[in-house]
Design an enzyme around this catalytic site. Structure first.
Site, PDB file in Angstrom:
ATOM      1  N   GLU A 197     -10.168  -2.534   6.079  1.00 44.42           N
ATOM      2  CA  GLU A 197     -10.471  -2.406   6.582  1.00 44.42           C
ATOM      3  C   GLU A 197     -11.218  -3.560   6.893  1.00 44.42           C
ATOM      4  O   GLU A 197     -12.328  -3.911   6.016  1.00 44.42           O
ATOM      5  CB  GLU A 197     -10.834  -0.792   7.249  1.00 44.42           C
ATOM      6  N   HIS A 208      -6.767  -5.329  10.457  1.00 47.74           N
ATOM      7  CA  HIS A 208      -6.995  -4.905   8.629  1.00 47.74           C
ATOM      8  C   HIS A 208      -5.774  -5.467   8.476  1.00 47.74           C
ATOM      9  O   HIS A 208      -4.950  -6.009   9.149  1.00 47.74           O
ATOM     10  CB  HIS A 208      -6.886  -3.716   8.338  1.00 47.74           C
ATOM     11  N   ASN A 267      -7.182  -3.622  14.212  1.00 53.25           N
ATOM     12  CA  ASN A 267      -9.100  -4.160  13.721  1.00 53.25           C
ATOM     13  C   ASN A 267      -8.839  -5.237  13.244  1.00 53.25           C
ATOM     14  O   ASN A 267      -9.997  -6.284  12.483  1.00 53.25           O
ATOM     15  CB  ASN A 267      -9.609  -2.985  13.568  1.00 53.25           C
ATOM     16  N   ASP A 315       1.114  -1.249  -0.176  1.00 53.30           N
ATOM     17  CA  ASP A 315       0.634  -0.180  -0.694  1.00 53.30           C
ATOM     18  C   ASP A 315       0.651   1.357   0.294  1.00 53.30           C
ATOM     19  O   ASP A 315       2.123   0.802   0.290  1.00 53.30           O
ATOM     20  CB  ASP A 315      -1.452   0.045   1.046  1.00 53.30           C
TER      21      ASP A 315
END
Length: 237
Positions: free
Chosen positions: A143, A138, A136, A67
């Site tokens: 997400e 990810h 979380n 990313d």
């Protein structure tokens, strides 16, 4: 899925580096998928040391990063381009033309997403993919709620992810709102995956992954369907 529990961050880094070392020794023109953040820094340091010791060469290796932030110049100290050069690329003999990161400055971001997946395919696919995991769940910047069939795409970062990444910026408000990321399906196409996680904050995510429940609300859970995944984790004490 193979689980390897370690006692220290350095041990995690060494175990992960060994897997990448063996991959490059086995296939000198390996295509590696790489990650950023705090988790892989130690592993990259290990790989640089092993390159300097003559144990491996990056001469024919290609890399694809997961990313990059949208709208952040590559020259920015907080860009993943800068991170990768500071932590790995500047210390080894990789060719600049073999380094690939999504272009978050592209005028046509949708076209860049498609082109990035095409570049990975043209290279023969990723042989070994490195992942971290967010609190979380990810992976990359995928997400909770991201479709499992997603390819490289533009995402809006959650507040928790922006808070996690604020340490790399002068001001938390400077953290970009959007990023370009390999999708979950892009990641799942890798032949082998290594996920590293260390520290108390990461262990809740690891325990959720261990539960075996697969849901788009916890992106990393899709890894349970991959035939060749190693999880290197620790830091519960």
């Amino acid at each position: 899925m193979k689980w390897i529990e370690v006692n220290t961050y350095d041990e995690m880094s060494e175990v992960a580096a060994n897997i990448f070392l063996k991959q490059i020794q086995k296939k000198p023109n390996s295509v590696l998928g790489l990650a950023t953040g705090g988790s892989p820094v130690g592993m990259y340091k290990e790989l640089v040391a092993r390159y300097q010791a003559g144990q491996l060469t990056f001469k024919d290796v290609q890399t694809f990063n997961l990313d990059e932030y949208v709208g952040l110049k590559r020259s920015s100290p907080a860009s993943y381009w800068t991170f990768m050069h500071n932590n790995l690329f500047n210390g080894v003999n990789i060719k600049q033309e073999n380094i690939h990161l999504p272009n978050g400055e592209a005028e046509d971001l949708a076209a860049e997403c498609k082109a990035y997946d095409a570049r990975i395919d043209a290279a023969g696919g990723i042989d070994l993919q490195l992942l971290g995991i967010g609190v979380n769940g990810h992976i990359g910047f995928n997400e909770p709620g991201t479709p499992f069939d997603s390819m490289t795409n533009i995402v809006e970062l959650t507040e928790s992810t922006r808070t996690e990444n604020a340490i790399y910026f002068d001001d938390a408000a400077d953290v970009p709102i959007h990023a370009i990321t390999m999708g979950i399906q892009s990641i799942m196409k890798a032949k082998e995956i290594v996920l590293i996680a260390f520290g108390e904050k990461k262990m809740e995510a690891i325990q959720k992954l261990k539960s075996g429940h697969i849901t788009e609300d916890f992106p990393a859970s899709q890894l349970l369907k991959h035939p060749n995944v190693t999880i290197i984790y620790g830091g519960t004490n």
